[in-house]
Design an enzyme around this catalytic site. Structure first.
Site, PDB file in Angstrom:
ATOM      1  CE1 TYR A  78       0.588   0.347   4.498  1.00 25.02           C
ATOM      2  CE2 TYR A  78      -1.618  -0.523   4.805  1.00 25.02           C
ATOM      3  CZ  TYR A  78      -0.426  -0.092   5.339  1.00 25.02           C
ATOM      4  OH  TYR A  78      -0.245  -0.104   6.686  1.00 25.02           O
ATOM      5  CD  GLU A  79       0.189   6.068   1.255  1.00 24.87           C
ATOM      6  OE1 GLU A  79      -0.776   5.546   1.839  1.00 24.87           O
ATOM      7  OE2 GLU A  79       0.084   7.087   0.556  1.00 24.87           O
TER       8      GLU A  79
END
Lengths: 570, 570
Positions: free
Chosen positions: B429-430
């Site tokens: 994620y990110e």
């Protein structure tokens, strides 16, 4: 979870890389001709694809459970097991005298890998039985052989290995289970065993436990341990499982993965057992079984990795996200460089690990067929490498497969995470990878490195031969082999503490050089695709052998320079 | 899960490695004197130890669930959150104008790490809010700021980031969510968003969603995207959450780990939203938030790794198994070379990753305080490295921690596996780690490598300075920096496809050299223990930078030589 058995890949490896023909040329394995082997690969592959692969998620979602003392296995596992048994896939290598096919272990290794890819948790069951068959073939009395082997080989009964106790894991010699002679040739076995894979099930007519325990006159440590056959149900005079033995499954573990395989805590309360091998000779008997089991576990890693690879590649070829202009672009995420890097790494690593495992199996087969010490030494050297490297590749490849899925990889329904969870234990059981590396630098170097040097000679000769036609591939392999040779020379000159300090990095370097060697062989025999894959491996992955060689030679002093207190400072 | 906050380690890093004093010397951060920072570290550390660490298993065993449209969080999480909010730990860096402490991000980074070690799934909640605060501070109108910031900073409300849609993950520009002007200054937001961390909860008075959507006149791709504040409950004129907005949590994901964090599929049905920043300027606003969030996620990896390390070390110091005669032996498995190798590797990797993250934060703080382009460029360069390397270290360290536990590592009750499962998503994620590496070799090299060279100059100067007193440590660091410099020179001369082909290996090489640099700094400032740890890192781990540099320079041609069909052959 669709799975395609890599049958053509095995054929290529058999024909061009590990030379199964050498095995088939022996009298012992004369029946393993190309036609027979092809038929085996196709049939086992088809069974793995059609019957086992659909069970993979079942085991994860519906773990085996213990209900009122009885193990209930995952939905479909009984049918899956039936297909394995009926196909003769419990052990294609078992002795024909007791109903086996007597095929080379090399072929069994391919069959095991395909079953492992399709459904690792169920495949662990016949893998355990294979080890037991091996141990009984070598160490049991004729009576025990006649009673147990036909039923184990046919899959009517299954087998387990009972070594570990809470205080005795890697240090098997610390075990406390006891064996008391009953006076009638049998023994009363008492103790608790943990981590017993497939400790029970609801689909075989009996479960046969091979249990390590200490006789009253057994000395402390490994030299006082004996091996016993302790069946769940005691066979009557006709060999029919009769009265229940005084043993039970106490509980099943709640594990990170491999949920379909019931991992049991077993309690033996004066259970009736039969001695296998000599009194106090349990470790020798276990080692017979463990060597093949270590190869088998390495292959589990590779199999799981292959499953993860196919799963990730299928996802990548469906998923569209962004655009990358590349030659022969697919319009999917496979066009993106880092996704391509991950998938090609997976494929290249799997090829190398598979070649090492099969070369290991060929060496075992040749040792069996010829009795030559060189083959025995080669097999002994390769076994810890196959186990540790095969399982590390399985983990790394499964992790990459998860990463290829992006956010979907973290969602359990996708199935990518299951490969990573399931395969994780393979680096631990059957001797942790740390133990494997100690075995490599200690026991397997008791010959002063002779077996290693012989292998390095072959690798360098292969590189020399390829230098003319593929200099860019051949030179780095030759140089890496030289670096590994120097590291080996250094290693055999050190005491154990220096060897152990760099044992796992040394094992990794060895595996890397072997992997490059087999890729080079494949490139020599195959077309452009094989060359491209070898080029990828040699230019992008092989260079880390140097880092591992450096680490291997760093020695014990620096390793122990930090005190336990230093490590604990927060 | 006992956890000891590494307060003394942070102090050492602040004082001797990343030089927090440089930050404190600026007017902007003059209040961040040693005493204040010490108090913050101690208090946040204590809260993490006493309140958060006991919740870690709760979240895993009792995941957040969706019941009749309402998210019920894991037992104890509401109290844990309350402690975070009341301590002021949601964001110690937020603007004092709206109730924040205005401390350097470097300090917040340490606080975040401690909370992440103690309970990663709960810490993700304030981390999301931190990003939202940052975005609002930079891009929101004064009215929005006045309404939302005090409640977000105090923790009364929490914030989320809504970017991803099923067809728009890494390719954010492909999103389809729509925003229609309501004519009253608000907008009607319609669409589905997935993977929304902490999409809802039962302990904050409101949940404020920052949602990316396209206005009617928004062009396709990222340039047509705008950012909106879409609160779960629409605040009335007094700022009290009132009528429910037309949005809902459709479902929560069943994930590999981080079970305590509800990951939601969100549905917006003409939900009322307020524009943040300019029309079609959504990506710019998101990037403000993403840069700090990327640092924050890297730190999550390090935090999880620290937790796994402490957990594994405690186990090793209790577990007796076999014997190894070593100086200062403990009689536990810590005496065994491979266990010692694993734990020392964990410690050495964590030190390096932590130093990189803190140096990144210092650069961000200096950019904020001075506005100097050099600091901005340094921060921009380090951000993808911190994110990808920090999370890779988190994963590797957690895996090692599991391995240290042997068979116990595979049993969920032990807790070792949870660290590995929880941290796994941080690499995804990110912005996946692959995306981070593309950012590094493309956007962050648009300066022709200038920021990288400036950092390499510092590293080489540091090595030069240490050459006199610690030649064995200094020389390899200098050489590695030179190798990285040459690789960087090669890289900036290539087109994007060649850069991307080796992007992640390049990032790894860069992180390795940085890690060695900070270890060398620590060795220069510290005593024998620091020297020993630096020696371990430099002699045993640094050598792999060369393999990564080689891989980084291998280019695109060989990467794409295998066709999709070649990859699919089985």
């Amino acid at each position: 979870m669709p799975y395609r058995a890599p049958v053509s890949e095995f054929r290529f490896l058999f024909d061009h890389v590990v030379e199964l023909a050498t095995v088939s040329a022996t009298e012992r394995f004369a029946e393993a001709d190309a036609e027979t082997v092809d038929a085996i690969l196709s049939e086992a592959g088809k069974m793995s694809e059609d019957v086992l692969a659909p069970l993979q998620r079942n085991g994860d979602l519906h773990p085996a459970v213990l209900e009122n003392g009885v193990v209930r296995t995952s939905p479909g596992y009984a049918d899956g097991y039936k297909a394995i048994a009926e196909g003769g896939w419990v052990s294609t290598s078992a002795d024909p005298e007791h109903g086996g096919m007597g095929l080379p272990l090399t072929v069994t290794t391919a069959v095991n890998e395909m079953m492992a890819s399709a459904c690792l948790s169920l495949q662990l069951n016949p893998l355990m039985t294979q080890g037991q068959i091996e141990a009984l073939e070598h160490h049991a009395s004729d009576e025990i052989k006649a009673l147990y082997l036909p039923k184990l080989i046919s899959g009517e009964w299954s087998g387990t290995m009972n070594l570990t106790e809470p205080q005795a894991g890697s240090d098997v010699g610390a075990l406390r289970s006891k064996a008391e002679p009953n006076g009638d040739g049998t023994y009363a076995i008492t103790g608790q065993k943990i981590y017993i894979s497939w400790g029970d099930n609801d689909f075989t007519g009996n479960v046969c436990h091979l249990v390590l325990a200490r006789l009253p006159d057994g000395v402390p440590g490994t030299k006082g341990i004996s091996l016993f056959m302790v069946p769940r149900n005691i066979p009557d005079e006709n060999g029919t499982p009769g009265v229940a033995n005084t043993l039970k499954v106490v509980s099943l573990e709640h594990k990170l993965g491999l949920h379909g395989s019931p991992t049991a805590v077993m309690q033996y309360d004066g259970a009736t057992g039969w001695l296998i091998g000599k009194e106090h000779g349990g470790m020798a008997a276990m080692f017979t079984m463990m060597n093949n089991a270590r190869l088998g576990v390495g292959v589990q890693g590779i199999g799981a990795g292959e499953g993860a690879y196919q799963h990730a590649l299928a996802y990548a070829l469906e998923r569209k996200q962004g655009r990358a202009a590349v030659p022969g672009g697919t319009g999917t995420i496979l066009d993106h460089a880092d996704v391509r890097r991950m998938l090609t790494t997976m494929k290249a690593e799997l090829f190398a690990a598979r070649a090492i495992a099969l070369a290991n199996a060929v060496a075992l087969d040749m040792a069996t067929a010829t009795g030559q010490a060189d083959w025995t030494a080669r097999a002994a050297l390769l076994t810890p490498i196959t186990k540790a490297h095969g399982t590390e590749v399985g983990m790394a490849v499964s992790e990459l497969g998860l990463q290829v899925h992006g956010g979907m990889g973290f969602i359990e329904e996708t199935g990518a995470a299951q490969y990573a969870r399931d395969v994780r234990v393979t680096a631990i059981y059957e001797g942790t990878n740390g133990i494997q590396s100690m075995d490599l630098v200690a026991r397997k170097m008791m010959d002063g490195g002779e077996a290693a040097y012989r292998l390095l000679d072959e690798i360098e000769a292969g590189a020399e031969a390829a230098r003319e036609t593929m200099p860019d591939l051949a030179q780095p392999v030759w140089s890496a082999a030289e670096n590994l040779r120097e590291t080996t020379e250094w290693l055999v000159g050190q005491d154990m503490s220096d060897r152990f300090a760099g044992a796992l990095p040394y094992l990794r370097a060895f595996a890397r050089v072997l992997g490059a060697h087999y890729h080079l062989k494949a490139a020599s025999a195959g077309g452009d695709t094989r060359k491209s894959l070898a080029g990828f491996y040699i230019s992008r992955l092989l260079p880390d052998h140097a880092a591992n060689c450096a680490h291997a030679r760093a020695g014990a002093e620096g390793l122990y320079a930090l005190s336990p207190e230093d490590l604990a400072v927060a």
